[in-house]
Write a protein that holds these residues in place. Structure first.
Motif, PDB file in Angstrom:
ATOM      1  N   ARG A  43       0.832  -1.211   0.000  1.00 25.07           N
ATOM      2  CA  ARG A  43       0.000   0.000   0.000  1.00 25.07           C
ATOM      3  C   ARG A  43       0.864   1.258   0.000  1.00 25.07           C
ATOM      4  O   ARG A  43       0.622   2.199  -0.764  1.00 25.07           O
ATOM      5  CB  ARG A  43      -0.910  -0.023   1.234  1.00 25.07           C
ATOM      6  N   PRO A  85     -13.221  -0.904  -0.574  1.00 21.26           N
ATOM      7  CA  PRO A  85     -14.160  -1.800  -1.264  1.00 21.26           C
ATOM      8  C   PRO A  85     -14.732  -1.102  -2.500  1.00 21.26           C
ATOM      9  O   PRO A  85     -14.687   0.132  -2.604  1.00 21.26           O
ATOM     10  CB  PRO A  85     -15.250  -2.045  -0.214  1.00 21.26           C
ATOM     11  N   SER A  86     -15.257  -1.869  -3.420  1.00 21.17           N
ATOM     12  CA  SER A  86     -15.802  -1.307  -4.664  1.00 21.17           C
ATOM     13  C   SER A  86     -16.865  -0.257  -4.370  1.00 21.17           C
ATOM     14  O   SER A  86     -17.717  -0.437  -3.498  1.00 21.17           O
ATOM     15  CB  SER A  86     -16.415  -2.423  -5.518  1.00 21.17           C
ATOM     16  N   ASP A  92     -12.781  -1.506 -11.097  1.00 25.82           N
ATOM     17  CA  ASP A  92     -11.583  -2.125 -10.539  1.00 25.82           C
ATOM     18  C   ASP A  92     -10.471  -2.210 -11.580  1.00 25.82           C
ATOM     19  O   ASP A  92     -10.669  -2.747 -12.671  1.00 25.82           O
ATOM     20  CB  ASP A  92     -11.895  -3.528 -10.032  1.00 25.82           C
ATOM     21  N   ASP A  94      -7.327  -3.352 -10.339  1.00 22.71           N
ATOM     22  CA  ASP A  94      -6.771  -4.577  -9.772  1.00 22.71           C
ATOM     23  C   ASP A  94      -7.357  -4.728  -8.376  1.00 22.71           C
ATOM     24  O   ASP A  94      -8.314  -4.042  -8.017  1.00 22.71           O
ATOM     25  CB  ASP A  94      -5.227  -4.537  -9.752  1.00 22.71           C
ATOM     26  N   ALA A  95      -6.797  -5.595  -7.575  1.00 20.39           N
ATOM     27  CA  ALA A  95      -7.359  -5.853  -6.248  1.00 20.39           C
ATOM     28  C   ALA A  95      -7.251  -4.657  -5.313  1.00 20.39           C
ATOM     29  O   ALA A  95      -7.993  -4.556  -4.335  1.00 20.39           O
ATOM     30  CB  ALA A  95      -6.658  -7.060  -5.626  1.00 20.39           C
ATOM     31  N   GLU A  96      -6.365  -3.709  -5.627  1.00 23.31           N
ATOM     32  CA  GLU A  96      -6.114  -2.566  -4.754  1.00 23.31           C
ATOM     33  C   GLU A  96      -6.715  -1.266  -5.258  1.00 23.31           C
ATOM     34  O   GLU A  96      -7.105  -0.410  -4.471  1.00 23.31           O
ATOM     35  CB  GLU A  96      -4.599  -2.363  -4.599  1.00 23.31           C
ATOM     36  N   GLN A  98      -9.157   1.272  -7.775  1.00 23.70           N
ATOM     37  CA  GLN A  98     -10.331   1.514  -8.611  1.00 23.70           C
ATOM     38  C   GLN A  98     -10.147   2.856  -9.315  1.00 23.70           C
ATOM     39  O   GLN A  98      -9.682   3.822  -8.706  1.00 23.70           O
ATOM     40  CB  GLN A  98     -11.605   1.581  -7.762  1.00 23.70           C
TER      41      GLN A  98
END
Length: 435
Positions: A43, A85-86, A92, A94-96, A98
């Motif tokens: 992060r 979170p979305s 999105d 990727d997973a991190e 948006q």
């Protein structure tokens, strides 16, 4: 930089390579990222790469409520969400990360680098606008003032969304020192296991941290490597300053007392350990590159680390530097003949009780010797709230005498807990609600 959760680490050379690589992947058009500032290696690298690529980041606590997150998104229209979170209107990557589906056309100022909440809670919409120059200047100046070296090591004992906590990261990276990314409290045994494993040399804390550590055997908890402490984020009782300085001095170091505001990126003055015994109560001299004057009794700070101004919405993020490096701190104070700053209270926290001028922050610092405490004025009385047993009548009388008040006007109340904000300062709004 070390992630205390999984043990992964990056040397400074590998960190620079990673940031360069990730920075090249971000779009060229300057954008704003709203970041959940968790102390995790991936992060932190993500938001540092954004800054390196010339983008702006707004750092907020990862535990921000959905309602407050929505409020910030509505006001500032960030181009990216990092670590959340979305959310509606974002896709999105990727997973991190948006990305906003419809980018806001309002441009950001080319110098804008960092947005931090004035309160550290980031529930408030007003943000401090900081330039790349301010962030870099403050990191370098703090590293110089603390004489940091590549052999030093600090842990993220404060939230990274709070200017003091973030400055630990920036100043130690600037000095080539080690940063342990840890979300554990200094009151947890696990923190001290990590401190011993990696050779912690610096420990940072706000008054609440030091008040809490006074009730523990810090000398037994801390590894032999720990020699220095830094204190900022509010007034600490001089007796506690003296206690922790003495403890660190026995270890071959000492305590640095500091004064800062988010509006000046982090810190403005530093009192080095060798001055603590002779200038107990002072917050020191300006950091390298800074200067202080007194105007109508108020401390005025000047330096490259002063903010560009405040921002309350996306519209404000296109504005340039509105302060020209000069900050009216709102704190009363004086300079002695050697240029050391002595604070005398904040305008909004200076009150009169029976005609006597009192600084409520100083009252709180004194009361903290009895436990977690806070102070308010109600009518003609001083109200002291304590989480825990109240002091006996003799201690209460001595406390009032120290303030120059008769005991009858100092009222004491026991509460279940003092409400603390995420930055280690008392949540004044929640405190008012208690009484």
């Amino acid at each position: 930089m070390i992630d205390a959760v999984d043990g992964r680490s990056l040397s400074h050379a590998r960190l620079a390579e990673r940031l360069d690589r990730e920075a090249a992947l971000w779009p060229a058009r300057k954008g704003l990222a709203l970041v959940a500032a968790a102390p995790r290696l991936d992060r932190v690298c993500r938001w540092l790469s954004l800054m390196r690529a010339g983008h702006a980041v707004m750092l907020v606590p990862p535990e921000l409520t959905p309602a407050r997150l929505d409020r910030l998104i509505e006001r500032y229209c960030p181009d990216w969400l990092l670590g959340w979170p979305s959310r509606p209107g974002y896709a999105d990557l990727d997973a991190e990360v948006q990305a906003v589906e419809r980018p806001d056309p309002r441009p950001l100022h080319e110098d804008l680098c960092l947005l931090l909440s004035t309160s550290g809670s980031s529930g408030a919409p007003r943000m401090v606008r900081l330039s790349r120059r301010a962030v870099a200047a403050n990191a370098t100046s703090i590293a110089q003032a603390l004489a940091l070296t590549p052999q030093d090591c600090v842990a993220t004992t404060l939230p990274l969304s709070y200017s003091y906590g973030l400055s630990l990261l920036h100043s130690h990276l600037a000095a080539g020192a080690t940063v342990i990314l840890s979300g554990q409290s200094v009151l947890e045994r696990g923190f001290w296991d990590i401190a011993g494993q990696y050779g912690l040399t610096f420990l940072a804390g706000v008054p609440f941290v030091w008040q809490s550590l006074r009730r523990l055997d810090l000398d037994a908890l801390a590894p032999a490597s720990l020699r220095f402490a830094t204190q900022a984020g509010g007034r600490l009782d001089p007796r506690l300053i003296e206690y922790f300085h003495t403890l660190m001095a026995r270890r071959g170091g000492g305590l640095f007392t500091m004064y800062g505001q988010t509006e000046a990126t982090a810190r403005m003055t530093v009192l080095p350990p060798d001055q603590v015994p002779v200038r107990l109560g002072s917050v020191g001299r300006p950091i390298p590159g800074g200067h202080v004057t007194i105007r109508d009794g108020v401390v005025v700070y000047g330096g490259d680390n002063v903010m560009m101004g405040y921002g309350e919405s996306r519209d404000d993020l296109g504005r340039g530097d509105e302060l020209a490096g000069v900050l009216d701190t709102g704190d009363y104070g004086r300079l002695d003949g050697d240029g050391y700053v002595w604070l005398e209270g904040r305008a909004g926290r200076v009150v009169k009780v029976m005609g006597l001028r009192l600084d409520l922050d100083e009252v709180q610092a004194r009361a903290a010797l009895f436990g977690s405490a806070a102070a308010l004025v109600r009518g003609d009385d001083l109200l002291v709230l304590v989480a825990g047993p109240l002091p006996d009548s003799a201690a209460r009388a001595a406390f009032a005498a120290e303030l120059g008040l008769p005991p009858v006007v100092v009222r004491w109340r026991q509460v279940a807990a003092i409400p603390w904000a995420g930055n280690g300062k008392i949540d004044l709004a929640a405190l008012e609600a208690l009484v």
